[in-house]
Design a protein around this motif. Structure first.
Motif, PDB file in Angstrom:
ATOM      1  N   LYS A  42       0.821  -1.213   0.000  1.00 18.70           N
ATOM      2  CA  LYS A  42       0.000   0.000   0.000  1.00 18.70           C
ATOM      3  C   LYS A  42       0.861   1.272   0.000  1.00 18.70           C
ATOM      4  O   LYS A  42       0.641   2.184  -0.798  1.00 18.70           O
ATOM      5  CB  LYS A  42      -0.944  -0.002   1.226  1.00 18.70           C
ATOM      6  CG  LYS A  42      -1.823  -1.254   1.319  1.00 18.70           C
ATOM      7  CD  LYS A  42      -2.723  -1.233   2.532  1.00 18.70           C
ATOM      8  CE  LYS A  42      -2.015  -1.210   3.881  1.00 18.70           C
ATOM      9  NZ  LYS A  42      -1.224  -2.442   4.165  1.00 18.70           N
ATOM     10  N   THR A  43       1.829   1.321   0.919  1.00 15.02           N
ATOM     11  CA  THR A  43       2.678   2.522   0.987  1.00 15.02           C
ATOM     12  C   THR A  43       3.533   2.655  -0.268  1.00 15.02           C
ATOM     13  O   THR A  43       3.723   3.767  -0.788  1.00 15.02           O
ATOM     14  CB  THR A  43       3.546   2.487   2.266  1.00 15.02           C
ATOM     15  OG1 THR A  43       2.683   2.537   3.404  1.00 15.02           O
ATOM     16  CG2 THR A  43       4.515   3.665   2.326  1.00 15.02           C
ATOM     17  N   THR A  44       4.014   1.535  -0.795  1.00 14.36           N
ATOM     18  CA  THR A  44       4.776   1.557  -2.053  1.00 14.36           C
ATOM     19  C   THR A  44       3.921   2.142  -3.181  1.00 14.36           C
ATOM     20  O   THR A  44       4.411   2.924  -4.005  1.00 14.36           O
ATOM     21  CB  THR A  44       5.234   0.134  -2.418  1.00 14.36           C
ATOM     22  OG1 THR A  44       6.028  -0.376  -1.347  1.00 14.36           O
ATOM     23  CG2 THR A  44       6.037   0.113  -3.700  1.00 14.36           C
ATOM     24  N   PHE A  84       2.354  10.910   5.753  1.00 13.92           N
ATOM     25  CA  PHE A  84       3.205   9.721   5.847  1.00 13.92           C
ATOM     26  C   PHE A  84       2.754   8.791   6.969  1.00 13.92           C
ATOM     27  O   PHE A  84       2.337   9.233   8.035  1.00 13.92           O
ATOM     28  CB  PHE A  84       4.661  10.139   6.088  1.00 13.92           C
ATOM     29  CG  PHE A  84       5.253  10.866   4.920  1.00 13.92           C
ATOM     30  CD1 PHE A  84       5.885  10.168   3.898  1.00 13.92           C
ATOM     31  CD2 PHE A  84       5.145  12.247   4.812  1.00 13.92           C
ATOM     32  CE1 PHE A  84       6.418  10.831   2.799  1.00 13.92           C
ATOM     33  CE2 PHE A  84       5.678  12.928   3.727  1.00 13.92           C
ATOM     34  CZ  PHE A  84       6.311  12.214   2.717  1.00 13.92           C
ATOM     35  N   GLN A  85       2.890   7.483   6.695  1.00 13.64           N
ATOM     36  CA  GLN A  85       2.565   6.478   7.711  1.00 13.64           C
ATOM     37  C   GLN A  85       3.414   6.733   8.964  1.00 13.64           C
ATOM     38  O   GLN A  85       2.895   6.742  10.078  1.00 13.64           O
ATOM     39  CB  GLN A  85       2.842   5.085   7.140  1.00 13.64           C
ATOM     40  CG  GLN A  85       2.537   3.963   8.113  1.00 13.64           C
ATOM     41  CD  GLN A  85       2.713   2.596   7.456  1.00 13.64           C
ATOM     42  OE1 GLN A  85       2.888   2.478   6.238  1.00 13.64           O
ATOM     43  NE2 GLN A  85       2.648   1.562   8.270  1.00 13.64           N
ATOM     44  N   ASN A  86       4.732   6.914   8.750  1.00 15.73           N
ATOM     45  CA  ASN A  86       5.605   7.313   9.853  1.00 15.73           C
ATOM     46  C   ASN A  86       5.731   8.827   9.777  1.00 15.73           C
ATOM     47  O   ASN A  86       6.439   9.348   8.925  1.00 15.73           O
ATOM     48  CB  ASN A  86       6.983   6.674   9.715  1.00 15.73           C
ATOM     49  CG  ASN A  86       6.878   5.173   9.559  1.00 15.73           C
ATOM     50  OD1 ASN A  86       6.190   4.516  10.336  1.00 15.73           O
ATOM     51  ND2 ASN A  86       7.528   4.627   8.541  1.00 15.73           N
ATOM     52  N   LEU A 175      -3.655   9.986   2.146  1.00 17.40           N
ATOM     53  CA  LEU A 175      -3.445   9.860   3.594  1.00 17.40           C
ATOM     54  C   LEU A 175      -3.015   8.431   3.904  1.00 17.40           C
ATOM     55  O   LEU A 175      -3.767   7.489   3.664  1.00 17.40           O
ATOM     56  CB  LEU A 175      -4.744  10.188   4.347  1.00 17.40           C
ATOM     57  CG  LEU A 175      -5.352  11.580   4.097  1.00 17.40           C
ATOM     58  CD1 LEU A 175      -6.770  11.659   4.678  1.00 17.40           C
ATOM     59  CD2 LEU A 175      -4.470  12.662   4.705  1.00 17.40           C
ATOM     60  N   ASP A 176      -1.790   8.285   4.442  1.00 15.01           N
ATOM     61  CA  ASP A 176      -1.277   6.940   4.741  1.00 15.01           C
ATOM     62  C   ASP A 176      -1.498   6.633   6.223  1.00 15.01           C
ATOM     63  O   ASP A 176      -0.762   7.109   7.080  1.00 15.01           O
ATOM     64  CB  ASP A 176       0.208   6.845   4.380  1.00 15.01           C
ATOM     65  CG  ASP A 176       0.699   5.398   4.299  1.00 15.01           C
ATOM     66  OD1 ASP A 176      -0.010   4.493   4.796  1.00 15.01           O
ATOM     67  OD2 ASP A 176       1.798   5.175   3.742  1.00 15.01           O
ATOM     68  N   GLU A 177      -2.511   5.861   6.512  1.00  9.25           N
ATOM     69  CA  GLU A 177      -2.900   5.463   7.875  1.00  9.25           C
ATOM     70  C   GLU A 177      -3.122   6.670   8.795  1.00  9.25           C
ATOM     71  O   GLU A 177      -2.497   6.790   9.847  1.00  9.25           O
ATOM     72  CB  GLU A 177      -1.863   4.488   8.458  1.00  9.25           C
ATOM     73  CG  GLU A 177      -1.718   3.236   7.594  1.00  9.25           C
ATOM     74  CD  GLU A 177      -1.080   2.069   8.350  1.00  9.25           C
ATOM     75  OE1 GLU A 177      -1.076   2.082   9.590  1.00  9.25           O
ATOM     76  OE2 GLU A 177      -0.598   1.140   7.669  1.00  9.25           O
ATOM     77  N   PRO A 178      -4.051   7.551   8.388  1.00  9.64           N
ATOM     78  CA  PRO A 178      -4.261   8.776   9.175  1.00  9.64           C
ATOM     79  C   PRO A 178      -4.780   8.530  10.591  1.00  9.64           C
ATOM     80  O   PRO A 178      -4.587   9.373  11.462  1.00  9.64           O
ATOM     81  CB  PRO A 178      -5.295   9.557   8.350  1.00  9.64           C
ATOM     82  CG  PRO A 178      -6.010   8.512   7.556  1.00  9.64           C
ATOM     83  CD  PRO A 178      -4.961   7.484   7.233  1.00  9.64           C
TER      84      PRO A 178
END
Ligand code: ADP
Ligand code: MG
Length: 256
Positions: A42-44, A84-86, A175-178
């Motif tokens: 997913k993030t990729t 970002f997720q992180n 939005l990555d894992e908001p």
């Protein structure tokens, strides 16, 4: 024509194929979720859309024009913003400074003006600061404008990242894992807020999320990745009842 169209993209890291032949079309002003187990790619997928990685195969079209191979700053300038997720904030800067950084391409005055303390630079700085404050207020955290980012609670940092991403005035927000690290109340507020951004800012929103209640409540369309491949797409109702999706999450043994 879809606003954002990803066609048959593949990304390999050495021997690992993180994304394999994935196509996704996203219409303007919709809310779309990308879901899948950890490591699904997913993030990729986001990293390729936003120019952090270039796909090995396939293309990415914004308004029908390829943005494949563009740098992250070029993609951002064309109207695709992300979080970002992180969380990536400048930890020692204040909240408002973090948002001002997101706007700095609009600071036209440059070094010359700053060095010679020209009045128009002062005015420009004031304008940027006022705009940053307005964005903090919009995401509901203006009370911590002058607090160092590192000392803010997780949920507030995630909102701050959204404020910074809005500073570029995007068309599309990824939005990555908001909701990661948010408590249930914060998650409900975030759900409402995402919906509000879509309608008030005419945004197209794509989100990666593990919180299934948020995903099902919010999304009009869902794409499911598993081991780098797209295994399903559809409405929340269709995804909830999709046997392959259930198996991907539970393992084939338990999903009979
Ligand atoms: N820069 C990288 N180098 C090598 N492997 C990577 C890199 N980025 C991601 N991966 C690998 O690609 C796969 C997909 O990762 P990721 O996209 O982060 O998954 P997700 O966001 O769905 O959890 C994982 O196996 C991960 O370890
Ligand atoms: Mg991820």
């Amino acid at each position: 024509m879809a606003l954002l169209e990803v066609t048959n993209i593949t990304k390999r890291f050495g021997g690992l194929t993180a994304i394999k032949d994935v196509s996704v079309a996203i219409e303007g002003q919709t809310i779309t979720a990308v879901i899948g187990p950890n490591g699904a790619g997913k993030t990729t997928f986001f990293n390729m859309i936003t120019g952090f990685y270039t796909p090995d195969e396939g293309d990415i079209l914004l308004d029908g024009k390829s943005i494949r191979g563009n740098r992250p700053d070029q993609v951002a300038a064309k109207g695709i913003a992300r979080t970002f997720q992180n969380i990536r904030l400048f930890k020692e800067m204040t909240a408002i400074e973090n948002v001002m950084i997101g706007m700095d391409t609009k600071l036209r005055s440059g070094l010359f003006g700053i060095l010679f303390n020209l009045p128009h630079v002062k005015r420009e700085e004031e304008r940027v600061k006022a705009e940053a404050y307005r964005l903090l207020k919009y995401v509901g955290i203006e009370d911590i404008a002058n607090t160092e980012a590192a000392s803010l609670p997780y949920g507030v940092q995630r909102r701050l990242e959204i404020a910074r991403s809005l500073a570029m005035n995007p068309k599309i927000l990824l939005l990555d894992e908001p909701a990661a690290g948010m408590n249930p109340r914060e998650t409900v507020e975030l759900t409402e807020f995402i919906r509000r951004m879509r309608s008030e800012l005419n945004l197209t929103i794509v989100l990666i999320e593990h919180d299934m209640k948020l995903v099902m409540d919010l999304s009009e369309h869902i794409h499911v990745l598993d081991y780098g491949q797209k295994i399903a797409e559809g409405s929340p109702e269709e995804i909830r009842n999709n046997q392959r999706v259930i198996e991907a999450y539970l393992g084939p043994g338990e999903a009979s």
